[in-house]
Write a protein that holds these residues in place. Structure first.
Motif, PDB file in Angstrom:
ATOM      1  N   ARG A  29       5.435  -5.876   6.500  1.00 19.44           N
ATOM      2  CA  ARG A  29       6.377  -6.601   6.479  1.00 19.44           C
ATOM      3  C   ARG A  29       7.701  -5.712   6.421  1.00 19.44           C
ATOM      4  NH1 ARG A  29       3.982  -7.656   1.226  1.00 19.44           N
ATOM      5  NH2 ARG A  29       3.847  -5.500   0.658  1.00 19.44           N
ATOM      6  N   ALA A  30       7.056  -3.945   7.147  1.00 16.85           N
ATOM      7  CA  ALA A  30       7.883  -2.817   8.072  1.00 16.85           C
ATOM      8  C   ALA A  30       7.068  -2.183   7.961  1.00 16.85           C
ATOM      9  CB  ALA A  30       8.901  -2.764   6.459  1.00 16.85           C
TER      10      ALA A  30
ATOM     11  N   LEU B  74       3.003   1.548   4.824  1.00 15.99           N
ATOM     12  CA  LEU B  74       2.515   2.306   4.365  1.00 15.99           C
ATOM     13  C   LEU B  74       1.276   0.753   3.653  1.00 15.99           C
ATOM     14  CD1 LEU B  74       5.831   3.902   2.661  1.00 15.99           C
ATOM     15  CD2 LEU B  74       4.052   5.058   3.494  1.00 15.99           C
ATOM     16  N   LEU B  75       1.030   1.231   2.487  1.00 17.65           N
ATOM     17  CA  LEU B  75       0.492   0.413   2.003  1.00 17.65           C
ATOM     18  C   LEU B  75       1.695  -0.858   1.133  1.00 17.65           C
ATOM     19  CD1 LEU B  75      -2.302  -1.304   0.982  1.00 17.65           C
ATOM     20  CD2 LEU B  75      -2.741   0.330  -1.273  1.00 17.65           C
TER      21      LEU B  75
ATOM     22  N   LEU C  22      -4.307   5.708  -1.536  1.00 18.01           N
ATOM     23  CA  LEU C  22      -4.279   6.509   0.361  1.00 18.01           C
ATOM     24  C   LEU C  22      -3.337   7.560  -0.418  1.00 18.01           C
ATOM     25  CD1 LEU C  22      -3.929   2.603   2.144  1.00 18.01           C
ATOM     26  CD2 LEU C  22      -6.060   4.056   1.398  1.00 18.01           C
ATOM     27  N   PRO C  23      -3.497   8.691   0.706  1.00 23.57           N
ATOM     28  CA  PRO C  23      -2.824  10.050   0.650  1.00 23.57           C
ATOM     29  C   PRO C  23      -1.718   9.347   1.208  1.00 23.57           C
ATOM     30  CG  PRO C  23      -4.873  10.109   1.024  1.00 23.57           C
ATOM     31  CD  PRO C  23      -5.352   8.819   1.053  1.00 23.57           C
ATOM     32  N   GLY C  24      -0.513   9.308  -0.176  1.00 22.92           N
ATOM     33  CA  GLY C  24       0.179   9.298   0.542  1.00 22.92           C
ATOM     34  C   GLY C  24       0.749   8.127   0.708  1.00 22.92           C
ATOM     35  N   GLY C  25      -0.065   7.068   0.252  1.00 27.14           N
ATOM     36  CA  GLY C  25       0.430   5.245   0.285  1.00 27.14           C
ATOM     37  C   GLY C  25       0.077   4.813   1.632  1.00 27.14           C
TER      38      GLY C  25
END
Length: 178
Positions: free
Chosen positions: A4-5, A51-52, A67-70
């Protein structure tokens, strides 16, 4: 699989992306933290995070654990003015350059082999083509096992790279941008 981004990385995420880089490459091939910081500070428009939360995955395909920091993955690169990808360009950024040298395409291990790298790289290339119209060529180095991935994103194999980085040979690939 849809992205998406892609978000611009900032210095607050450096430790997360460096940890992912270090876990993804042998120690003699991974970028140093300082090298990644240089790319982030000097070539910020070319350092993008996935990002996830920005990845469209079926619920069953979501990774177990956090996940670290997403951070699901990232792509980073620098521009060169002329001469293409060479050892020196691994540590430089020429803002006036028209060739983008991609240094890392990294996906969290729990998300690999699911099309995430392809979707992320395609989104990255589209974003570069749209936001950075001066870039007309993209080059990268890869190992033989990743030639299929990059070919599926429009890259063409140029042969063995003269850049000697780590213990085994790298292959040079390139493509033009529309």
């Amino acid at each position: 699989m849809a992205v998406r981004a892609l978000r611009q990385c900032d210095e607050s995420m450096l430790d997360c992306v460096y940890a992912l880089e270090a876990a993804s490459y042998p120690s003699n091939e991974a970028a140093t933290r300082e090298g990644m910081r240089m790319r982030l500070l000097r070539a910020a428009p070319f350092f993008r995070l996935l990002l996830l939360a920005d990845l469209s995955l079926p619920a069953a395909a979501m990774p177990a654990g956090e996940l670290p920091g997403g951070v699901a993955g990232f792509v980073n690169g620098t521009l060169v003015a002329e001469g293409g990808l060479r050892k020196e360009s691994m540590h430089e950024h020429a803002p006036e350059g028209t060739t983008l040298c991609i240094h890392s395409v990294v996906v969290h291990p729990s998300l690999r082999r699911r099309g995430v790298a392809r979707a992320m790289l395609q989104a990255y290339l589209q974003q570069v083509a749209t936001d950075q119209p001066q870039v007309n060529r993209v080059e990268l180095l890869c190992k033989e096992n990743n030639v299929g991935l990059y070919s599926s994103c429009g890259f063409v194999l140029q042969g063995v790279s003269p850049v000697n980085h780590g213990s085994s040979p790298w292959l040079a690939m390139s493509r033009t941008l529309p």
